[in-house]
Design an enzyme around this catalytic site. Structure first.
Site, PDB file in Angstrom:
ATOM      1  N   ALA A 113       0.809  -1.220   0.000  1.00 25.09           N
ATOM      2  CA  ALA A 113       0.000   0.000   0.000  1.00 25.09           C
ATOM      3  C   ALA A 113       0.840   1.266   0.000  1.00 25.09           C
ATOM      4  CB  ALA A 113      -0.911   0.008   1.226  1.00 25.09           C
ATOM      5  N   ASN A 122       1.368  -4.345   7.760  1.00 18.12           N
ATOM      6  CA  ASN A 122       2.423  -4.908   6.915  1.00 18.12           C
ATOM      7  C   ASN A 122       3.375  -3.821   6.429  1.00 18.12           C
ATOM      8  OD1 ASN A 122       2.062  -7.760   6.669  1.00 18.12           O
ATOM      9  ND2 ASN A 122       0.208  -7.386   5.504  1.00 18.12           N
ATOM     10  N   HIS A 178      -0.780   6.339   4.820  1.00 14.27           N
ATOM     11  CA  HIS A 178       0.515   5.920   5.360  1.00 14.27           C
ATOM     12  C   HIS A 178       1.513   7.046   5.110  1.00 14.27           C
ATOM     13  CE1 HIS A 178      -1.214   1.918   5.621  1.00 14.27           C
ATOM     14  NE2 HIS A 178      -1.557   2.022   4.346  1.00 14.27           N
TER      15      HIS A 178
END
Length: 269
Positions: free
Chosen positions: A126, A192, A221
């Protein structure tokens, strides 16, 4: 005439469907060969939909799996199947990179891959910028690396790290601050990206912050890197996968992009 390369996958859930559709719609040079799944009915339905073979145990899977295997099934599946796949000399594209927070498992996977001409490919998932982090790691100087992940509170529900915590679904809150090891144990389906950044930067002291925000319309993120070599801030806004809000659709797309790079005469790194 276009050469067709086959690929096998582990998992038949939402991300596996995203991956299979990308191959069908945008990468016709690849063909799904087989799928390894725990739930027979689900795997058979997937295999029928995408015209590939369904297999239900690793022994049968490895009898004729494609040279490249893509894992789209979660950390437990990666830890169960990675070593025999690498021992067979195949290339393994990994999506559930959180499994490599277990250093013993990581070192064993690297050893087996090296001894058997196997290969481990860790994809962006991602986020992005792993090439930058790996480049900077070659300096081996001191650096600080922080990754802050912001998600909807509902996408965090059920995480072991929230056990005993009454999460207010209407209020923004920092639900975790600490190291990568603790983060992946507490939020195995959500962080992750923290493990990926720590691996790429070769910094086991990577700091992780997880924020629950009811106003979040994407999985955000933010990676902050500081060193004598360079400073960088990288921010990524991934839309949650409609069938699995704990993951971003770009995670499956990054596995397809990695597969394309493996076979392409030109690659971007």
């Amino acid at each position: 005439m276009q050469t067709i390369s086959s690929v096998s996958i582990i998992g038949s859930g939402s991300l596996a469907n995203v991956f299979a559709n990308v191959l069908h719609d945008f990468l016709p040079e690849f063909k799904l060969h087989s799928v390894l799944g725990r739930t027979q009915g689900k795997a058979q339905a997937f295999a029928s939909k995408y015209n590939c073979r369904a297999v239900f145990n690793i022994e049968d899977f490895l009898k004729d799996a494609a040279p490249v295997v893509v894992e789209l099934a979660g950390g437990l599946a990666l830890k169960e199947y990675a070593l025999p796949i690498l021992k067979s000399g195949r290339t393994l594209i990994c999506l559930s990179t959180g499994a490599f927070a277990d250093d013993d498992f990581k070192q064993e996977a690297i050893r087996i891959a090296a001894e058997n001409n196997g290969r481990i490919c860790i994809v962006n998932g991602a986020v992005g910028g792993l090439d930058f982090l790996q480049t900077c790691s070659l300096q081996h100087g001191e650096h600080e690396l922080i990754i802050e992940t912001t998600k909807s509170p509902k996408s965090l529900l059920g995480a072991p790290g929230l056990e005993g915590i009454n999460l207010d679904l209407a209020k923004r809150a920092v639900v975790f601050e600490g190291g990568v090891q603790e983060a992946i144990k507490g939020f195995p389906k959500n962080i992750n990206v923290g493990v990926i950044t720590a691996l790429a930067s070769e910094n086991p002291q990577t700091k992780v912050r997880i924020v629950a925000d009811p106003a979040a319309r994407s999985n955000t993120h933010k990676i902050t890197y500081r060193s004598a070599l360079a400073d960088a801030t990288m921010e990524f806004f991934g839309k949650p996968d409609p069938a699995n809000p704990k993951s971003s659709t770009t995670a499956a797309l990054s596995a397809a992009a990695c597969l394309k790079n493996l076979y392409s005469p030109i690659t971007f790194w």
